[in-house]
Design a protein around this motif. Sequence first.
Motif, PDB file in Angstrom:
ATOM      1  N   SER A 306       6.973  -4.021  -8.642  1.00  0.00           N
ATOM      2  CA  SER A 306       8.157  -4.738  -9.145  1.00  0.00           C
ATOM      3  C   SER A 306       9.393  -3.855  -9.060  1.00  0.00           C
ATOM      4  N   ALA A 307       9.233  -2.565  -9.432  1.00  0.00           N
ATOM      5  CA  ALA A 307      10.373  -1.650  -9.391  1.00  0.00           C
ATOM      6  C   ALA A 307      10.882  -1.491  -7.968  1.00  0.00           C
ATOM      7  N   VAL A 308       9.963  -1.398  -6.996  1.00  0.00           N
ATOM      8  CA  VAL A 308      10.366  -1.263  -5.596  1.00  0.00           C
ATOM      9  C   VAL A 308      11.103  -2.515  -5.134  1.00  0.00           C
ATOM     10  N   ILE A 328      20.348   3.857  -6.781  1.00  0.00           N
ATOM     11  CA  ILE A 328      19.299   2.878  -6.463  1.00  0.00           C
ATOM     12  C   ILE A 328      18.385   3.421  -5.365  1.00  0.00           C
ATOM     13  N   HIS A 329      18.962   4.147  -4.410  1.00  0.00           N
ATOM     14  CA  HIS A 329      18.149   4.736  -3.339  1.00  0.00           C
ATOM     15  C   HIS A 329      17.169   5.772  -3.910  1.00  0.00           C
ATOM     16  N   LYS A 330      17.630   6.553  -4.900  1.00  0.00           N
ATOM     17  CA  LYS A 330      16.742   7.532  -5.528  1.00  0.00           C
ATOM     18  C   LYS A 330      15.601   6.843  -6.277  1.00  0.00           C
ATOM     19  N   VAL A 331      15.960   5.738  -6.977  1.00  0.00           N
ATOM     20  CA  VAL A 331      14.926   4.983  -7.697  1.00  0.00           C
ATOM     21  C   VAL A 331      13.905   4.425  -6.719  1.00  0.00           C
ATOM     22  N   LEU A 332      14.406   3.883  -5.601  1.00  0.00           N
ATOM     23  CA  LEU A 332      13.508   3.315  -4.598  1.00  0.00           C
ATOM     24  C   LEU A 332      12.607   4.391  -3.997  1.00  0.00           C
ATOM     25  N   ALA A 334      11.703   7.302  -5.356  1.00  0.00           N
ATOM     26  CA  ALA A 334      10.736   7.772  -6.353  1.00  0.00           C
ATOM     27  C   ALA A 334       9.627   6.751  -6.564  1.00  0.00           C
ATOM     28  N   SER A 335       9.987   5.457  -6.562  1.00  0.00           N
ATOM     29  CA  SER A 335       8.978   4.410  -6.754  1.00  0.00           C
ATOM     30  C   SER A 335       8.011   4.367  -5.581  1.00  0.00           C
ATOM     31  N   LEU A 336       8.556   4.488  -4.364  1.00  0.00           N
ATOM     32  CA  LEU A 336       7.682   4.499  -3.188  1.00  0.00           C
ATOM     33  C   LEU A 336       6.758   5.720  -3.193  1.00  0.00           C
ATOM     34  N   ARG A 339       4.064   5.080  -5.693  1.00  0.00           N
ATOM     35  CA  ARG A 339       3.091   4.118  -5.180  1.00  0.00           C
ATOM     36  C   ARG A 339       2.165   4.768  -4.152  1.00  0.00           C
ATOM     37  N   GLU A 340       2.698   5.723  -3.353  1.00  0.00           N
ATOM     38  CA  GLU A 340       1.870   6.428  -2.372  1.00  0.00           C
ATOM     39  C   GLU A 340       0.825   7.302  -3.073  1.00  0.00           C
ATOM     40  N   ILE A 341       1.249   7.929  -4.179  1.00  0.00           N
ATOM     41  CA  ILE A 341       0.292   8.746  -4.948  1.00  0.00           C
ATOM     42  C   ILE A 341      -0.821   7.868  -5.513  1.00  0.00           C
ATOM     43  N   VAL A 342      -0.444   6.687  -6.024  1.00  0.00           N
ATOM     44  CA  VAL A 342      -1.447   5.755  -6.555  1.00  0.00           C
ATOM     45  C   VAL A 342      -2.406   5.325  -5.452  1.00  0.00           C
ATOM     46  N   ARG A 343      -1.855   5.074  -4.248  1.00  0.00           N
ATOM     47  CA  ARG A 343      -2.706   4.660  -3.127  1.00  0.00           C
ATOM     48  C   ARG A 343      -3.721   5.758  -2.779  1.00  0.00           C
ATOM     49  N   ARG A 344      -3.262   7.000  -2.752  1.00  0.00           N
ATOM     50  CA  ARG A 344      -4.171   8.108  -2.440  1.00  0.00           C
ATOM     51  C   ARG A 344      -5.234   8.278  -3.524  1.00  0.00           C
TER      52      ARG A 344
END
Length: 389
Positions: A306-308, A328-332, A334-336, A339-344
């Motif tokens: 949702s944040a992304v 907003i770019h920094k938030v995006l 950091a969120s990505l 999410r990559e850490i969660v995927r790993r």
Amino acid sequence: MLGLLESRTVSSEILRYANQGMVKTDFVQRVAKLLLTSSKCEAVDVWLRDYDRYLRCSAGRHNGISLSLQALDGGREFLSRQARMVHREHSSELLVPVLAGRQRLGYLHLRSSRKDHFPQAVQTFYQEIADTLASALMNVQLRSDLQERIKELTCLYGISRITAEPDTRLDHMLQRVANILPAGWLYPDIAGAMILLDGHIYATPNHHPHGKYAQRANILVRGRQRGLVEITYGEARPELDEGPFLKEERRLLETVAEEMAAVINRREAEIEKLRLEDQLRRAERLATLGQLAAGLAHEINEPLSSAVGFAQLAGKCPGLPEQAGRDIHKVLYASLQAREIVRRLLTFTRQTPPGQMHVDLNKIVAEGLQFFESRCAKEGIELSCRLSP
């Protein structure tokens, strides 16, 4: 001339020696010395059958007392010659068999420089002495065998009690076993014991590491020599089966070495069992942690998505201030990244069947290091990575 009273006196002394519990070698020496004194001969030999050999004790007025062992056949041949001939330096000789029923226990061999020193009455006297000696020998042999078995069983019982104590450290156990070993040998007063295991020595104070009189048995654990058990004598003793040692003591020593090997094997197996159990518990904890992490990752992944999405929509708004766009770019970003850490993390906890495939090791190493970058940065640690191209 030797009379009935003297015969009874000599016989009584022999029986008294037999009841004192002395070992056979000491008993034979006492008997030879007694016969030398009472017979007024120049030399007395006492030959005693000892399993497959003869124990010979020679006592002479000029040569003292000596002990030796003769092979059974060699002893028979020697005694047969003595029965047919007289030593040149002696004018009279007497060879008296020592019999217990039909069993020949040995001989008395007396030599004198005087002629006719052994008339019929004297021969009868020494035959009576030989009969008494036969009874005494049976007593000595039975008593000696019983004492040796008691000492052996006492030693093994003491070892079993020590090794059965579950909380005793291995080094303390080995030292205690070494301390009780000398009591199981024929001459405990001059015996020393040593147990060597993996280069560590556990010895009694009177052990002689480079002594001349030693008996050893190897400690073999799973077919590999790990050490040895050694018994030493600090003084010379009469020759027996293996130097001054008995063949029964050889069996006892090997039994002790086998028992030590079994104890060491059992202790090491228990340590290995505890290590494997600890590994299993850690694996179970990691599996539980993986399950929790997988559930947590799913819970975190939804708000991150949702944040992304909202960050991407906000970045597309017209007339957005420049600073707001950068934020907003920094938030995006950091969120990505989250999410990559969660995927790993999900990939790490997912159970997949093993297989073989070509992989990029540099990529795997780089991805793995990302888990440590933030932590290292907080601790002020610079993380450097140089990968092969």
